[in-house]
Scaffold this motif. Structure first.
Motif, mmCIF file in Angstrom:
data_model
loop_
_atom_site.group_PDB
_atom_site.id
_atom_site.type_symbol
_atom_site.label_atom_id
_atom_site.label_comp_id
_atom_site.label_asym_id
_atom_site.label_seq_id
_atom_site.Cartn_x
_atom_site.Cartn_y
_atom_site.Cartn_z
ATOM 1 N N CYS A 42 -6.733 6.379 1.298
ATOM 2 C CA CYS A 42 -5.785 7.198 1.007
ATOM 3 C C CYS A 42 -6.006 8.266 -0.134
ATOM 4 O O CYS A 42 -5.940 9.401 -0.124
ATOM 5 C CB CYS A 42 -4.412 6.531 0.698
ATOM 6 S SG CYS A 42 -2.867 7.406 0.509
ATOM 7 N N CYS A 107 0.174 7.855 -2.340
ATOM 8 C CA CYS A 107 -0.504 6.526 -1.693
ATOM 9 C C CYS A 107 0.264 5.150 -2.134
ATOM 10 O O CYS A 107 0.259 4.354 -1.186
ATOM 11 C CB CYS A 107 -2.015 6.568 -2.262
ATOM 12 S SG CYS A 107 -3.102 7.763 -1.430
ATOM 13 N N ARG A 110 2.858 5.399 0.536
ATOM 14 C CA ARG A 110 2.469 5.150 1.906
ATOM 15 C C ARG A 110 2.377 3.830 2.122
ATOM 16 O O ARG A 110 2.476 3.123 3.200
ATOM 17 C CB ARG A 110 1.097 5.987 2.121
ATOM 18 C CG ARG A 110 0.589 5.796 3.493
ATOM 19 C CD ARG A 110 -0.698 6.741 3.570
ATOM 20 N NE ARG A 110 -1.333 6.446 4.978
ATOM 21 C CZ ARG A 110 -0.867 6.931 6.195
ATOM 22 N NH1 ARG A 110 0.178 7.812 6.108
ATOM 23 N NH2 ARG A 110 -1.480 6.667 7.298
ATOM 24 N N THR A 111 1.487 2.955 1.006
ATOM 25 C CA THR A 111 1.343 1.681 1.257
ATOM 26 C C THR A 111 2.416 0.707 0.923
ATOM 27 O O THR A 111 2.313 -0.523 0.990
ATOM 28 C CB THR A 111 0.010 1.372 0.406
ATOM 29 O OG1 THR A 111 0.474 1.720 -1.175
ATOM 30 C CG2 THR A 111 -1.133 1.971 0.830
#
Length: 578
Positions: A42, A107, A110-111
């Motif tokens: 990412c 990121c 996103r995770t």
């Protein structure tokens, strides 16, 4: 009539499809890459987008890296949160460019990984580097640039710089300016200024946050914003409301304050046997109302009696900074506070930067560049709590306090007088509300060096007992507290459905009438509550509901949601056809 399980019924293909979807999603969950690999990929993608030259792997440190333990422990300033049982981050990110911070925020979202932001590591409860949920640390120590502009009387300072570094760089450019922040030189600028920040010139110039004129922050969308682009509401919030609730502070532009060529310091102490009771009683009324150039801190601690072997007493020490020479100081103090008995030989004249070393407890003659050392002399186990006093304690109440301090043994107090500029600035100017009417702030303090859970519990019990003892003598409705002295005892939130209700418990103690304004800002800039910790500013409840429906920015959350929906749908169908 065919049974529901017969292949000839219309239900069978539907069940087969649902089962296939269930297997596909489950397989996707079980075969997902490790967080480190996923996060690195990412970062790579975002780094390319932002055209940043430094490779992402250089800022990402996983537990398998040899550098990981050193990085983790280097900025731990409370040994209570540096044990084998302390939760460890899954990753540590050490950005050196704004794009690294932008990528990390995006990121982490996103995770679905919780983010903790550390600048100096002095958070008393370790919330900048410890979390209960899986988390990563965004360590800002590389953001240490300091640009002093004497002509404009400002300085730009990165959030990872220390106060000592800031003081040194100001002195390097001019001996006629300083900055009104804390006396501990290893404190990180980011956390200190964003939570208020005070020092021994607060009666003259107010808080550190009162002298912030601009800032840069990375918001939840990964944008780099300054004062003009973030808007005045968010700029208001990050000057006393705690930056970690709203984004990642990259740095602040601060207004320098003028200091005279000569300042004066002194330390004078008295024990109970030397009339400390009357000294402290008078101090409560004098210290907040004296000349704004004079700051007189009061330390109270149990000590061994010099007059009676084996007995304990209480020592009251007055530590002072005066923005002027010793002759003027002695004359003024002896007129207003004759009981102190101040003599010129008790005083030391020096430059302002030398007074920074004196207050930092450096040895006499220490070179000024010692302020550039980011490591403290020692790191102990500790607990701190805070209070505000609006009505002076009586002599009888002080005598009861001496008995309690002697009984408990190790616990001590720091009394910091207000008045002056602190009474002039309206409570609504920044999130910090403890202004007019407050005589002084109390820091409850206990430290120890012995390891072990039993020792820790014993010491925590002592400071909590003292805190309970002080209840009748301090502010009420609410009992107020100072965010820079973070104390999880006064309330926490799990950042779930009840985050606003739970946050209100500690929020009104830290921010009083400013709490709901902070919540309003939070709801506007981070409605899904990505930036959070145990005592962060929560969004309003409707945003918490939206977050639970959204949690959605992460692949894992979406897959889990699909699984739940499929399971419930399948269960309903089975009920209908059974």
């Amino acid at each position: 009539m065919a049974t529901p399980s017969s292949p000839s019924t219309p239900l069978f293909p539907l069940l087969l499809l649902l089962l296939l979807l269930f297997v596909v999603v489950s397989s996707s969950l079980s075969s997902s890459a490790s967080l480190s690999d996923t996060f690195l990929q990412c970062l790579v993608n975002h780094t390319r987008t932002l055209q940043q030259q430094q490779e992402p792997f250089q800022i990402l440190h996983s537990p398998t890296n040899l550098s990981f333990p050193t990085l983790l422990q280097s900025l731990v300033r409370n040994r209570r949160f540096n044990t084998s049982s302390t939760p460890k981050p899954q990753l540590i990110l050490t950005p050196s460019h704004p794009s690294h911070v932008q990528s990390t925020v995006l990121c982490a979202r996103r995770t679905g990984t919780e983010l903790r932001i550390r600048s100096g590591g002095h958070d008393f409860e370790g919330t900048s580097y410890v979390a209960r949920a899986p988390f990563l640390i965004l360590d800002m120590f590389n953001f240490r640039s300091i640009d002093v502009d004497v002509k404009q009387e400002t300085a730009w300072v990165g959030s990872g710089a220390t106060l000592g570094e800031l003081y040194y760089r100001i002195w390097e450019k001019s001996g006629l300016y300083g900055f009104n922040a804390g006396v501990c030189p290893t404190i990180g600028v980011g956390g200190h200024l964003s939570a208020g920040g005070y020092g021994n010139m607060l009666r003259k110039f107010g808080l550190a946050s009162d002298n912030v004129v601009d800032a840069q922050i990375v918001d939840v969308e990964g944008r780099v914003l300054d004062r003009s682009s973030m808007g005045e509401d968010l700029f208001w919030a990050i000057r006393g409301g705690g930056g970690a609730s709203f984004g990642v502070i990259l740095g602040y532009r601060v207004k320098l304050v003028p200091v005279p060529k000569v300042v004066t310091v002194f330390r004078v102490g008295r024990t109970i046997e030397e009339n400390a009771t009357e000294l402290v009683y008078q101090w409560q009324n004098i210290a907040p109302r004296t000349d704004n150039d004079l700051f007189m801190r009061l330390l109270l601690q149990p000590v061994s009696s010099k007059r009676q072997k084996g007995a304990k007493t209480v020592n009251a020490s007055v530590l002072a900074l005066f923005l002027g020479n010793a002759d003027r100081l002695v004359s003024m103090v002896n007129e207003e506070f004759p009981l102190l008995g101040l003599r010129k030989e008790d005083c030391a004249e020096m430059s302002w930067i030398e007074s920074v070393l004196w207050w930092g407890d450096f040895d006499s003659g220490t070179a000024v560049d010692a302020l550039l050392d980011r490591m403290p002399k020692s790191v102990n186990f500790l607990k701190r709590k805070s209070d505000y006093v609006r009505i002076p304690m009586s002599r009888e109440e002080l005598e009861l306090l001496w008995d309690k301090l002697i009984e408990l043994g190790k616990v001590g107090f720091v009394f910091n007088p207000y008045g002056g500029k602190m009474w002039e600035i309206p409570a609504s100017d920044t999130p910090f509300p403890h202004r007019a009417g407050n005589l002084f702030k109390i820091q409850h303090s206990i430290s120890w060096n012995e390891d072990g859970i039993e020792v820790e519990l014993s010491n925590l019990a002592k400071i909590r007992e003292l805190y309970n003892f002080m209840t009748p003598y301090v502010s009420k409705n609410p009992r107020r507290a100072f965010l820079n002295y973070r104390d999880l005892d006064i309330g926490i939130t799990d950042n779930g459905e009840n985050s606003y209700k739970e946050g209100s418990v500690y929020g009104v103690k830290y921010f009083a009438e400013n709490f709901n304004r902070l919540v309003k800002v939070k709801t506007a800039v981070d409605p899904q509550n990505f930036f959070r910790n145990e005592q962060s500013i929560p969004p309003f409840p409707r945003s918490s509901l939206a977050m639970s429906q959204y949690s959605g920015s992460t692949d894992t959350a979406r897959k889990v949601t699909v699984l739940v929906i499929l399971f419930l749908f399948l269960k309903d169908l089975m009920t209908i056809y059974s």
